[in-house]
Design a protein around this motif. Structure first.
Motif, short mmCIF file in Angstrom:
data_model
loop_
_atom_site.label_atom_id
_atom_site.label_comp_id
_atom_site.label_asym_id
_atom_site.label_seq_id
_atom_site.Cartn_x
_atom_site.Cartn_y
_atom_site.Cartn_z
N SER A 1 0.83 -1.21 0.00
CA SER A 1 0.00 0.00 0.00
C SER A 1 0.86 1.26 0.00
CB SER A 1 -0.95 0.00 1.21
OG SER A 1 -0.23 0.24 2.41
N GLY A 2 2.02 1.19 0.64
CA GLY A 2 2.92 2.33 0.61
C GLY A 2 3.39 2.62 -0.81
N TYR A 3 3.67 1.56 -1.55
CA TYR A 3 4.09 1.74 -2.95
C TYR A 3 2.90 2.11 -3.84
CZ TYR A 3 8.56 -0.06 -1.48
OH TYR A 3 9.76 -0.22 -0.83
N ALA A 4 1.70 1.74 -3.41
CA ALA A 4 0.51 2.19 -4.14
C ALA A 4 0.40 3.71 -4.06
CB ALA A 4 -0.74 1.53 -3.57
N LEU A 5 0.72 4.26 -2.88
CA LEU A 5 0.71 5.72 -2.73
C LEU A 5 1.76 6.35 -3.62
CD1 LEU A 5 -0.24 8.30 -1.35
CD2 LEU A 5 1.37 7.83 0.51
N HIS A 6 2.96 5.76 -3.66
CA HIS A 6 4.00 6.25 -4.56
C HIS A 6 3.52 6.24 -6.01
CE1 HIS A 6 7.48 6.89 -2.02
NE2 HIS A 6 7.31 5.72 -1.44
N THR A 7 2.83 5.16 -6.39
CA THR A 7 2.34 5.03 -7.76
C THR A 7 1.32 6.12 -8.08
OG1 THR A 7 2.71 2.64 -7.76
CG2 THR A 7 1.17 3.50 -9.39
N THR B 1 1.92 8.97 -10.80
CA THR B 1 0.96 9.09 -11.91
C THR B 1 0.39 10.50 -11.99
OG1 THR B 1 0.38 6.75 -11.71
CG2 THR B 1 -1.16 8.16 -12.90
N ALA B 2 0.19 11.12 -10.84
CA ALA B 2 -0.35 12.48 -10.80
C ALA B 2 0.69 13.54 -11.15
CB ALA B 2 -0.94 12.78 -9.42
N GLY B 3 1.94 13.11 -11.31
CA GLY B 3 2.99 14.06 -11.68
C GLY B 3 3.72 14.65 -10.50
N LEU B 4 3.36 14.24 -9.27
CA LEU B 4 4.01 14.82 -8.10
C LEU B 4 5.43 14.32 -7.94
CD1 LEU B 4 1.13 14.84 -5.47
CD2 LEU B 4 1.93 16.68 -6.93
N ALA B 5 5.73 13.13 -8.49
CA ALA B 5 7.10 12.62 -8.41
C ALA B 5 8.07 13.56 -9.12
CB ALA B 5 7.18 11.22 -9.01
N VAL B 6 7.62 14.13 -10.26
CA VAL B 6 8.45 15.08 -11.00
C VAL B 6 8.70 16.32 -10.15
CG1 VAL B 6 8.60 16.51 -13.07
CG2 VAL B 6 7.60 14.22 -13.21
N LEU B 7 7.66 16.75 -9.43
CA LEU B 7 7.79 17.91 -8.56
C LEU B 7 8.80 17.66 -7.45
CD1 LEU B 7 6.83 20.71 -7.60
CD2 LEU B 7 5.02 19.55 -6.32
N VAL B 8 8.72 16.48 -6.83
CA VAL B 8 9.66 16.14 -5.77
C VAL B 8 11.09 16.05 -6.31
CG1 VAL B 8 10.32 14.37 -4.09
CG2 VAL B 8 7.91 14.96 -4.40
N ALA B 9 11.23 15.40 -7.47
CA ALA B 9 12.56 15.26 -8.06
C ALA B 9 13.17 16.61 -8.39
CB ALA B 9 12.47 14.40 -9.32
N GLY B 10 12.32 17.58 -8.70
CA GLY B 10 12.81 18.91 -9.04
C GLY B 10 13.02 19.81 -7.85
N LEU C 1 13.49 4.42 -6.75
CA LEU C 1 12.86 3.71 -7.86
C LEU C 1 11.91 4.62 -8.63
CD1 LEU C 1 12.14 0.95 -9.31
CD2 LEU C 1 10.18 0.91 -7.76
N TYR C 2 11.03 5.31 -7.91
CA TYR C 2 10.00 6.11 -8.57
C TYR C 2 10.53 7.41 -9.15
CZ TYR C 2 6.18 3.06 -7.20
OH TYR C 2 5.32 1.99 -7.08
N LEU C 3 11.61 7.94 -8.56
CA LEU C 3 12.12 9.23 -9.03
C LEU C 3 13.25 9.10 -10.03
CD1 LEU C 3 12.18 11.24 -5.66
CD2 LEU C 3 10.42 11.24 -7.43
N SER C 4 13.96 7.96 -10.01
CA SER C 4 15.14 7.84 -10.87
C SER C 4 15.07 6.68 -11.85
CB SER C 4 16.41 7.69 -10.01
OG SER C 4 16.58 8.82 -9.18
N VAL C 5 14.60 5.52 -11.39
CA VAL C 5 14.63 4.32 -12.23
C VAL C 5 13.41 4.26 -13.15
CG1 VAL C 5 14.66 1.80 -12.24
CG2 VAL C 5 15.97 3.07 -10.52
#
Length: 207
Positions: free
Chosen positions: A46-52, A56-65, A125-129
């Motif tokens: 479920s923790g990785y479901a939240l990451h997913t 998907t919503a594009g917030l990973a790009v925001l965090v990476a930036g 994984l979610y931000l780089s791989v």
């Protein structure tokens, strides 16, 4: 996104998931303490479901930036690993022969979700791989859909590997208290060591 891309991602993802870390340590400790392996695995997934969802919503790009935000999340996850590792070292799980009790399923689930949600390896994984396997040109699926597919594949890998680890740890070590204590302490030391290393690294970079 074609089958070759999916197979390549699956191979890399399985390699990462099969490397022992905080998730492994937690599911092993949960199994050895007579807690539900299913609840522990479900929490981790479920923790990785939240990451997913966030990716998907594009917030990973925001965090990476945002280096500051990424550092804050990494430090929070590392600090939690240190605390959890110290707790496991203080109270190593040693099952009694024939023990079948399952306790605190909700608590086991929530702790698992917190561990994977703050797991620095998951952030990596979610931000780089994962972004490396997204097809941006002539793709049949939009980027959010591709991200969701890869995230679901990662969740499936985690569920399969962690369930196997928890069940095998319980079956193999359940009647061996001394070995169970050693494995649990090793898992706790691994969590503490990983967390401490990440804390020192991030604080040094921040300084």
């Amino acid at each position: 996104m074609d089958s070759a891309t999916l197979i390549s991602f699956l191979a890399v993802d399985l390699l990462l998931v099969c490397v022992p870390g905080a998730d492994w340590a937690y599911v092993i400790a949960a199994g050895l303490r007579g807690r539900s392996v299913g609840a522990a695995v479900a929490g981790l997934v479920s923790g990785y479901a939240l990451h997913t969802v966030l990716a998907t919503a594009g917030l990973a790009v925001l965090v990476a930036g945002s280096p500051a935000l990424l550092t804050a999340l990494t430090v929070a996850g590392a600090a939690y690993l240190v605390w959890l590792g110290w707790s496991v070292l203080r109270r190593p799980g040693v099952p009694e022969a024939g023990e079948t009790a399952v306790t605190g399923g909700g608590r086991v689930f929530l702790r698992g979700a917190t561990i994977s949600g703050l797991n620095p390896k998951g952030l990596l994984l979610y931000l780089s791989v994962l972004p490396q396997f997204l097809v941006t040109r002539d793709a049949h699926l939009p980027i959010p859909a591709q991200t969701a597919v890869l995230g679901l594949l990662h969740m499936a890998c985690c569920a399969a590997v962690y369930a196997a680890v928890g069940v095998l740890a319980r079956a193999v070590l359940g009647a061996r208290p001394a070995a169970a204590r050693a494995v649990t302490r090793t898992s706790g030391a691994a969590m503490l060591g990983i967390g401490a290393f990440l804390l020192v690294q991030r604080l040094a970079l921040g300084g």
